[in-house]
Design a protein around this motif. Structure first.
Motif, PDB file in Angstrom:
ATOM      1  N   ASP A 137       0.811  -1.223   0.000  1.00  0.00           N
ATOM      2  CA  ASP A 137       0.000   0.000   0.000  1.00  0.00           C
ATOM      3  C   ASP A 137       0.843   1.270   0.000  1.00  0.00           C
ATOM      4  O   ASP A 137       0.674   2.164   0.844  1.00  0.00           O
ATOM      5  N   THR A 138       1.755   1.387  -0.965  1.00  0.00           N
ATOM      6  CA  THR A 138       2.623   2.558  -1.031  1.00  0.00           C
ATOM      7  C   THR A 138       1.873   3.788  -1.527  1.00  0.00           C
ATOM      8  O   THR A 138       0.821   3.690  -2.154  1.00  0.00           O
ATOM      9  N   GLU A 139       2.464   4.935  -1.253  1.00  0.00           N
ATOM     10  CA  GLU A 139       1.865   6.211  -1.645  1.00  0.00           C
ATOM     11  C   GLU A 139       1.843   6.379  -3.152  1.00  0.00           C
ATOM     12  O   GLU A 139       0.914   6.966  -3.716  1.00  0.00           O
ATOM     13  N   MET A 140       2.896   5.891  -3.828  1.00  0.00           N
ATOM     14  CA  MET A 140       2.982   6.071  -5.274  1.00  0.00           C
ATOM     15  C   MET A 140       3.677   4.898  -5.951  1.00  0.00           C
ATOM     16  O   MET A 140       4.326   4.074  -5.287  1.00  0.00           O
ATOM     17  N   ILE A 141       3.536   4.842  -7.277  1.00  0.00           N
ATOM     18  CA  ILE A 141       4.151   3.803  -8.097  1.00  0.00           C
ATOM     19  C   ILE A 141       4.992   4.497  -9.158  1.00  0.00           C
ATOM     20  O   ILE A 141       4.511   5.402  -9.854  1.00  0.00           O
ATOM     21  N   VAL A 142       6.251   4.099  -9.279  1.00  0.00           N
ATOM     22  CA  VAL A 142       7.160   4.674 -10.266  1.00  0.00           C
ATOM     23  C   VAL A 142       7.537   3.587 -11.274  1.00  0.00           C
ATOM     24  O   VAL A 142       7.883   2.471 -10.896  1.00  0.00           O
ATOM     25  N   ILE A 143       7.462   3.926 -12.554  1.00  0.00           N
ATOM     26  CA  ILE A 143       7.800   2.989 -13.624  1.00  0.00           C
ATOM     27  C   ILE A 143       9.110   3.434 -14.273  1.00  0.00           C
ATOM     28  O   ILE A 143       9.232   4.580 -14.729  1.00  0.00           O
ATOM     29  N   GLY A 144      10.097   2.542 -14.288  1.00  0.00           N
ATOM     30  CA  GLY A 144      11.394   2.858 -14.875  1.00  0.00           C
ATOM     31  C   GLY A 144      11.856   1.771 -15.832  1.00  0.00           C
ATOM     32  O   GLY A 144      11.081   0.918 -16.247  1.00  0.00           O
ATOM     33  N   GLY A 145      13.139   1.794 -16.164  1.00  0.00           N
ATOM     34  CA  GLY A 145      13.684   0.828 -17.113  1.00  0.00           C
ATOM     35  C   GLY A 145      13.575   1.342 -18.540  1.00  0.00           C
ATOM     36  O   GLY A 145      12.879   2.323 -18.824  1.00  0.00           O
ATOM     37  N   GLY A 146      14.247   0.653 -19.452  1.00  0.00           N
ATOM     38  CA  GLY A 146      14.298   1.098 -20.844  1.00  0.00           C
ATOM     39  C   GLY A 146      12.943   1.262 -21.499  1.00  0.00           C
ATOM     40  O   GLY A 146      12.724   2.205 -22.279  1.00  0.00           O
ATOM     41  N   VAL A 147      12.002   0.370 -21.185  1.00  0.00           N
ATOM     42  CA  VAL A 147      10.677   0.422 -21.811  1.00  0.00           C
ATOM     43  C   VAL A 147       9.914   1.671 -21.382  1.00  0.00           C
ATOM     44  O   VAL A 147       9.032   2.148 -22.097  1.00  0.00           O
ATOM     45  N   SER A 148      10.275   2.251 -20.241  1.00  0.00           N
ATOM     46  CA  SER A 148       9.575   3.454 -19.770  1.00  0.00           C
ATOM     47  C   SER A 148       9.790   4.631 -20.708  1.00  0.00           C
ATOM     48  O   SER A 148       9.125   5.666 -20.580  1.00  0.00           O
ATOM     49  N   GLY A 149      10.681   4.462 -21.685  1.00  0.00           N
ATOM     50  CA  GLY A 149      10.861   5.482 -22.711  1.00  0.00           C
ATOM     51  C   GLY A 149       9.598   5.697 -23.532  1.00  0.00           C
ATOM     52  O   GLY A 149       9.469   6.708 -24.232  1.00  0.00           O
ATOM     53  N   ALA A 150       8.644   4.756 -23.453  1.00  0.00           N
ATOM     54  CA  ALA A 150       7.353   4.926 -24.136  1.00  0.00           C
ATOM     55  C   ALA A 150       6.535   6.028 -23.492  1.00  0.00           C
ATOM     56  O   ALA A 150       5.507   6.454 -24.026  1.00  0.00           O
ATOM     57  N   GLY A 151       6.950   6.480 -22.311  1.00  0.00           N
ATOM     58  CA  GLY A 151       6.398   7.680 -21.709  1.00  0.00           C
ATOM     59  C   GLY A 151       4.988   7.592 -21.165  1.00  0.00           C
ATOM     60  O   GLY A 151       4.545   6.552 -20.687  1.00  0.00           O
ATOM     61  N   GLN A 152       4.293   8.720 -21.253  1.00  0.00           N
ATOM     62  CA  GLN A 152       2.964   8.845 -20.665  1.00  0.00           C
ATOM     63  C   GLN A 152       1.968   7.858 -21.258  1.00  0.00           C
ATOM     64  O   GLN A 152       1.049   7.396 -20.570  1.00  0.00           O
ATOM     65  N   PHE A 153       2.141   7.531 -22.520  1.00  0.00           N
ATOM     66  CA  PHE A 153       1.262   6.550 -23.184  1.00  0.00           C
ATOM     67  C   PHE A 153       1.309   5.214 -22.449  1.00  0.00           C
ATOM     68  O   PHE A 153       0.274   4.599 -22.164  1.00  0.00           O
ATOM     69  N   LEU A 154       2.509   4.754 -22.121  1.00  0.00           N
ATOM     70  CA  LEU A 154       2.701   3.523 -21.350  1.00  0.00           C
ATOM     71  C   LEU A 154       2.104   3.679 -19.953  1.00  0.00           C
ATOM     72  O   LEU A 154       1.364   2.806 -19.475  1.00  0.00           O
ATOM     73  N   LEU A 155       2.407   4.787 -19.300  1.00  0.00           N
ATOM     74  CA  LEU A 155       1.963   5.008 -17.930  1.00  0.00           C
ATOM     75  C   LEU A 155       0.437   4.988 -17.840  1.00  0.00           C
ATOM     76  O   LEU A 155      -0.139   4.396 -16.926  1.00  0.00           O
ATOM     77  N   ASP A 156      -0.215   5.631 -18.806  1.00  0.00           N
ATOM     78  CA  ASP A 156      -1.676   5.685 -18.793  1.00  0.00           C
ATOM     79  C   ASP A 156      -2.281   4.300 -18.942  1.00  0.00           C
ATOM     80  O   ASP A 156      -3.289   3.976 -18.290  1.00  0.00           O
ATOM     81  N   LYS A 157      -1.685   3.479 -19.779  1.00  0.00           N
ATOM     82  CA  LYS A 157      -2.210   2.117 -19.970  1.00  0.00           C
ATOM     83  C   LYS A 157      -2.035   1.270 -18.715  1.00  0.00           C
ATOM     84  O   LYS A 157      -2.931   0.510 -18.333  1.00  0.00           O
ATOM     85  N   ILE A 158      -0.879   1.395 -18.078  1.00  0.00           N
ATOM     86  CA  ILE A 158      -0.638   0.625 -16.850  1.00  0.00           C
ATOM     87  C   ILE A 158      -1.606   1.080 -15.759  1.00  0.00           C
ATOM     88  O   ILE A 158      -2.209   0.247 -15.069  1.00  0.00           O
ATOM     89  N   LYS A 159      -1.764   2.387 -15.619  1.00  0.00           N
ATOM     90  CA  LYS A 159      -2.639   2.918 -14.575  1.00  0.00           C
ATOM     91  C   LYS A 159      -4.084   2.480 -14.796  1.00  0.00           C
ATOM     92  O   LYS A 159      -4.784   2.094 -13.841  1.00  0.00           O
ATOM     93  N   LYS A 160      -4.541   2.508 -16.026  1.00  0.00           N
ATOM     94  CA  LYS A 160      -5.907   2.074 -16.338  1.00  0.00           C
ATOM     95  C   LYS A 160      -6.110   0.611 -15.971  1.00  0.00           C
ATOM     96  O   LYS A 160      -7.132   0.236 -15.372  1.00  0.00           O
TER      97      LYS A 160
END
Length: 316
Positions: free
Chosen positions: A255-278
């Protein structure tokens, strides 16, 4: 007199080294090749030579060094024992003790590479100011780390946060590199994404730009999905559904306050982040859906900065 520490991030191909001031500023950074073998002695000797060269060039004395923080590509226990490091050929080794002996500098603090990168992001990057953070790194493999109140959650045997080897599909028939079947890493790593793309291309007849590529990469997959390709979006939705499930399961535990996405694939940016969050939001209680998601900020410096935190936190 200014004090410093060294942050050392051991990878399968290179060892990243940083000379870092007591207030967290990177003075200089460089890399040396990773010498592989059955034990760490050869690699540590290479590191020693590199540190001594740096100290001579910067005219830094031994008494100016507060200590060394070091990452290792495998589970590490709280007392500095590396359980194994398959990618570089090491078995179980008392790495902190061996490093202090060969490098001639103490203390040496050791942590798993993904967990230490999470610590770096928590202290100096995307998680700065948060009380707790889950980090997931998407690269050749899938790594993870949990930081609670400025400290890494390590666990008794050093595997706390190892989200990449959470079983996400108990019916998977192919074997993960770890020897298990159905690990998140088999779907959400860069290689896992390519594997998923190949399966979809074989099993579906949907038209796709991906069919025109000789060899699909994870970057190709995400670039094509961003451009609106229907099949590429199906594949990335599949990948993120599994990622969302794993993150939701992890959040139910820590139950952490936030989730951070890193690594080479994170270069896909906000598009990737939005899909994971959804995907994540569809798998958790309503009151847990509004967790903050962020992209990692430190890039290749996360490991050396986290390693520095291992030292500086003890000094403080």
């Amino acid at each position: 007199m200014m004090n410093y520490c060294f942050g050392i991030d051991i990878g399968g191909t290179t060892v990243k080294i940083g000379l870092i001031s007591a207030d967290g500023e990177i003075i200089t950074r460089w890399e040396i090749p990773t010498r592989k073998g059955s034990d760490p002695a050869g690699l540590l000797q290479d590191v020693k030579n590199a540190l001594e060269t740096c100290m001579a060039e910067k005219q830094i004395m031994r008494e100016d060094i507060l200590g060394i923080g070091m990452t290792a590509p495998g589970p590490v226990t709280a007392d500095g024992v590396l359980q194994n490091a398959v990618n570089i050929g090491w078995g179980a080794v008392k790495l902190a003790e061996e490093a202090e002996r060969i490098l001639g500098i103490s203390p040496v603090s050791i942590g798993n590479d993904a967990r230490v990168a999470a610590l770096g992001e928590a202290a100096f990057g995307a998680g700065k100011g948060a009380n707790s953070m889950l980090m997931v790194t998407l690269g050749t493999g899938v790594g993870g780390g949990v930081v609670l109140n400025g400290k890494i959650l390590m666990g008794e045997s050093g595997v706390a946060g190892e989200i990449g080897h959470m079983t996400i599909d108990p019916y998977e028939t192919e074997t993960c590199g770890c020897g298990k079947k159905g690990c998140l890493e088999q779907y959400a790593s860069a290689t896992g994404m390519v594997r998923a793309a190949e399966r979809f291309l074989q099993e579906k007849d949907t038209e796709s730009v991906l069919r025109n590529l000789k060899q699909v990469t994870a970057k190709d997959l995400w670039d094509t999905a961003k451009a609106g390709d229907r099949l590429a979006n199906e594949i990335t939705d599949f990948v993120c559904d599994r990622l969302g499930s794993a993150i939701a399961n992890a959040i139910y535990l820590v139950d952490t306050e936030m989730i951070v996405i890193g690594g080479g694939v994170s270069g896909a940016g906000q598009f990737l982040l939005d899909k994971i969050k959804k995907a994540y939001q569809g798998k958790v209680f309503a009151h847990s859906r509004n967790k903050k998601f962020a992209l990692a900020e430190l890039g290749n410096d996360a490991g050396i900065m986290g390693a520095a935190v291992l030292v500086l936190s003890k000094v403080e």
